[in-house]
Design a protein around this motif. Sequence first.
Motif, short mmCIF file in Angstrom:
data_model
loop_
_atom_site.label_atom_id
_atom_site.label_comp_id
_atom_site.label_asym_id
_atom_site.label_seq_id
_atom_site.Cartn_x
_atom_site.Cartn_y
_atom_site.Cartn_z
N SER A 218 47.83 51.45 43.18
CA SER A 218 47.24 51.54 41.85
C SER A 218 47.21 52.99 41.42
O SER A 218 47.28 53.90 42.25
N ARG A 220 45.22 55.86 38.80
CA ARG A 220 44.06 56.23 37.97
C ARG A 220 44.38 57.52 37.24
O ARG A 220 44.75 58.51 37.87
N GLU A 228 37.81 59.45 33.13
CA GLU A 228 38.82 58.43 33.38
C GLU A 228 39.38 57.90 32.06
O GLU A 228 38.65 57.42 31.20
N ARG A 231 43.43 53.05 34.12
CA ARG A 231 43.55 52.61 35.51
C ARG A 231 44.42 51.36 35.54
O ARG A 231 44.23 50.43 34.75
N THR A 232 45.40 51.32 36.44
CA THR A 232 46.29 50.16 36.53
C THR A 232 45.72 49.14 37.51
O THR A 232 44.89 49.46 38.37
N GLU A 233 46.19 47.92 37.38
CA GLU A 233 45.84 46.88 38.34
C GLU A 233 46.64 47.09 39.63
O GLU A 233 47.67 47.77 39.63
N ASP A 234 46.15 46.50 40.71
CA ASP A 234 46.86 46.62 41.99
C ASP A 234 48.25 46.02 41.89
O ASP A 234 48.43 44.91 41.36
N GLN A 264 46.03 59.93 39.90
CA GLN A 264 45.72 59.73 41.31
C GLN A 264 46.29 58.39 41.75
O GLN A 264 45.95 57.36 41.18
N ASP A 266 46.60 55.56 44.57
CA ASP A 266 45.95 55.01 45.76
C ASP A 266 46.79 53.86 46.30
O ASP A 266 47.15 52.95 45.55
N THR A 280 45.94 58.40 49.55
CA THR A 280 45.78 58.92 48.19
C THR A 280 46.61 60.19 48.00
O THR A 280 46.71 61.01 48.91
#
Length: 325
Positions: A218, A220, A228, A231-234, A264, A266, A280
């Motif tokens: 994902s 961010r 923020e 943010r993307t979905e997994d 960022q 993850d 990360t």
Amino acid sequence: MKVRGVLAAVLLLVLAPAPAQAAPKDSDLRWSVQPSTAKGPDGRDYIITRAAPGETFTDYVGVTNLTAGKLTFTVYGTDAYNTEDGSFALLPAAQQPTDIGSWVTLGARAYTVPANTRLDIPFSVTVPTGATPGDHAGGIVASIAEESVDAQGQKVLVDRRVAARVYLTVAGAVAPTLKIDTVRLEYAQAANPADGGVMTVRYLVRNTGNLRLTGAGSVRVVGPLGWELARTEDLELPELLPGGSVTITEKILGVQPTVRLAAQVDVVPASFDQKLPTVTRATGVWAWPWALVALLGVALLALAFRYARKVRRKRAAGLDTVTTS
């Protein structure tokens, strides 16, 4: 008859509980390959086993002729690898295996299977005493090479292959590890400032351990002071073999330019035995709010113009006072 060229081999892999089948549109040849036993298929999706260095084990693949005539197959073992998009693939027929594929022994190189019949073929795998611990992946291939004619009228050799995957875990110390090698950012502002812009995030995930791994990634996006913005979905990662890698590209819409943007990434690795810590990595990109900069520029020019007019008026008023005196 001289073969004047070689067409790329067609490779189908077992990706589901059903056996992989070859059914080329330009050929009447059809066959399947699946994990089996001496008495027939046992419902396995793949051949998965564990062994110690120096150990030998035996297993079976069922090769089923799905045509009305007998077929002769070349059967052999080879190594697996990840393609650029992370897909599972096997080495080309002309490339010699150096890993698990070279540990495979079959009773023969060619097997003839009668029409509409399955042949359960035994094979053995002898793990070298110096084999590295961890996962080794490959496949048992059943292939048929046919002469054909290409669009230019030249004779070519078409090697059609179907395979059953083989996963072997060699006993010893294991180190399941994923690494984010690089993160690259690009930012393009939309024509309408209210729409923000598009951030493109590309990151390379590499399996640096000795176990096959999956996972989820994902992204961010943050602005100044950790604000923020998106943010993307997994996103599920493909199965990565030891040494394998995949480049993931995410496009994030509506990101407002805040002079400096940071992304960022993850990645949560997933093994088949344990939960692993998140990996990360972050980097940044300049994203100037040009519409705001232009607006501020116009405002400053307007203020400067008003100030200049005010100064001229004062000067003019001072001259009038002097003349009257």
